[in-house]
Design an enzyme around this catalytic site. Structure first.
Site, short mmCIF file in Angstrom:
data_model
loop_
_atom_site.label_atom_id
_atom_site.label_comp_id
_atom_site.label_asym_id
_atom_site.label_seq_id
_atom_site.Cartn_x
_atom_site.Cartn_y
_atom_site.Cartn_z
N GLU A 9 0.84 -1.20 0.00
CA GLU A 9 0.00 0.00 0.00
C GLU A 9 0.87 1.25 0.00
O GLU A 9 2.10 1.18 0.03
CB GLU A 9 -0.89 0.01 1.25
CG GLU A 9 -2.33 -0.42 1.01
CD GLU A 9 -3.17 0.67 0.35
OE1 GLU A 9 -2.59 1.71 -0.08
OE2 GLU A 9 -4.39 0.48 0.24
N ARG A 51 -7.83 0.85 13.50
CA ARG A 51 -6.41 1.12 13.30
C ARG A 51 -6.28 2.23 12.27
O ARG A 51 -7.21 2.50 11.50
CB ARG A 51 -5.66 -0.13 12.81
CG ARG A 51 -5.95 -0.56 11.37
CD ARG A 51 -4.87 -1.50 10.86
NE ARG A 51 -5.15 -2.06 9.56
CZ ARG A 51 -4.90 -1.47 8.39
NH1 ARG A 51 -4.40 -0.24 8.38
NH2 ARG A 51 -5.15 -2.07 7.25
N ASN A 54 -5.04 4.07 8.86
CA ASN A 54 -4.98 3.55 7.49
C ASN A 54 -4.32 4.56 6.56
O ASN A 54 -3.31 5.14 6.92
CB ASN A 54 -6.40 3.18 7.03
CG ASN A 54 -6.42 2.28 5.81
OD1 ASN A 54 -5.65 1.32 5.73
ND2 ASN A 54 -7.28 2.56 4.86
N ASN A 56 -9.93 6.02 3.22
CA ASN A 56 -8.97 5.53 2.25
C ASN A 56 -8.67 6.60 1.21
O ASN A 56 -8.97 7.76 1.42
CB ASN A 56 -9.53 4.25 1.60
CG ASN A 56 -8.49 3.15 1.46
OD1 ASN A 56 -7.31 3.42 1.28
ND2 ASN A 56 -8.93 1.92 1.57
N ASP A 96 -10.03 1.81 -3.51
CA ASP A 96 -9.01 1.78 -2.47
C ASP A 96 -8.18 3.06 -2.57
O ASP A 96 -8.73 4.15 -2.62
CB ASP A 96 -8.16 0.51 -2.63
CG ASP A 96 -7.44 0.09 -1.35
OD1 ASP A 96 -7.01 0.97 -0.60
OD2 ASP A 96 -7.27 -1.12 -1.14
#
Length: 295
Positions: free
Chosen positions: A21, A104, A106, A150, A200
């Site tokens: 990522e 969490r 991101n 995201n 994403d």
């Protein structure tokens, strides 16, 4: 709509990451940083030689940004921290959402003014948020009611901010005040609820078009500034996670992918899941914005 097939792609790094990522281009060193979230690694890839090395940061790492000479800022599981890319040492900055065990941190990115924006993700719907961390050490809550904050970015004229909520299958646009860093007037600019995949990570090109990676979609989709689909780049893997522009002319699109959660049958069909891909484009990307600077 233009369809770009896999034979126009290059598999530039066969690394089989679990969840690659957050790619960012360092123009000064002509290299690409990226993260493997669940393996707790920050990678450094040199396209000229094909060499790839990594730092084990000891925790889930959701996002990184350039933060000066030999330094990155990172969004770890429940904290922001600096990583020294010479020594590998980690310096904690601030802790947040540690009381929310279902959450969490991101995806994240710096705006053109050098402020670090990052979001959280939650296994509970609408329990995630978006934050902005400024150079003076102040933390600002920018958005709530998200599930997986995201893909984010800014238009070339710095008047629009984009944010993705993957489970909602939507990319939102906001009015962006470059001076104050405030965002207002949220609206849906891309609605993918008719599709079987989720948006994403994303990047913006110099013409203001949005390039969004499709998780479970096996492609990158390019959207116009008003949200119309223009083209798709198909990849030979299902889990496409993010992308960014790099290279000397910023016309190489680097694409990260994942292998996490795939069944053996799926892996057999997509052996390159988790690898790093690249494709040359006809349009350039924007410069990389770092924490308190452009790199």
């Amino acid at each position: 709509m233009t369809e770009l097939l896999p034979d126009s792609l290059h598999n530039v790094l066969e690394v089989r990451a679990r969840l690659a990522e957050g790619p960012i281009w360092d123009a000064s060193q002509q290299l690409l940083y990226w993260v493997d979230i669940y393996n707790h690694r920050v990678h450094r890839f040199y396209p000229a030689t094909g060499q790839d090395e990594y730092f084990d940061v000891g925790d889930v790492v959701g996002a990184i940004a350039l933060a000066g000479d030999n330094q990155l800022i990172m969004a770890l599981r429940h904290q922001l921290a600096f990583l020294n890319t010479q020594t590998g040492s980690i310096t904690s900055i601030i802790e947040l959402e540690s009381h929310q065990e279902n959450n969490r941190l991101n995806d994240g990115k710096c705006d053109p003014q050098g402020r670090f924006w990052f979001g959280s993700m939650s296994s509970k719907p609408t329990q995630a948020s978006l934050y902005r961390y400024d150079q003076d050490g102040s933390l600002h809550l920018m958005e709530t009611g998200l599930t997986i904050s995201n893909g984010l970015g800014w238009s070339p004229d710095q008047k629009t901010f984009y944010l993705t909520d993957s489970p909602q299958q939507k990319i939102f646009a906001y009015d962006f005040d470059a001076i104050t860093g405030n965002i207002t007037h949220r609206r849906t600019i891309v609605d993918l609820t008719h599709e079987s995949f989720n948006p994403d990570g994303l990047t913006i090109d110099s013409a203001g078009y949005i390039w969004s990676a499709m998780w479970n979609g096996g492609c990158i989709i390019r959207f116009s500034p008003t949200g119309e689909e223009v083209s798709r780049i198909h990849l030979p893997v299902p889990l496409v996670t993010s992308c960014t522009f790099g290279g000397e002319d910023l016309q190489t699109l680097y694409i990260t992918t994942a292998s996490v959660g795939l069944q053996q049958e799926e892996i057999d069909k997509s052996l390159y899941s988790g690898d790093l891909f690249a494709i040359n484009t006809e349009v350039a990307g924007l410069p990389t914005y770092g924490f308190n600077g452009v790199y």
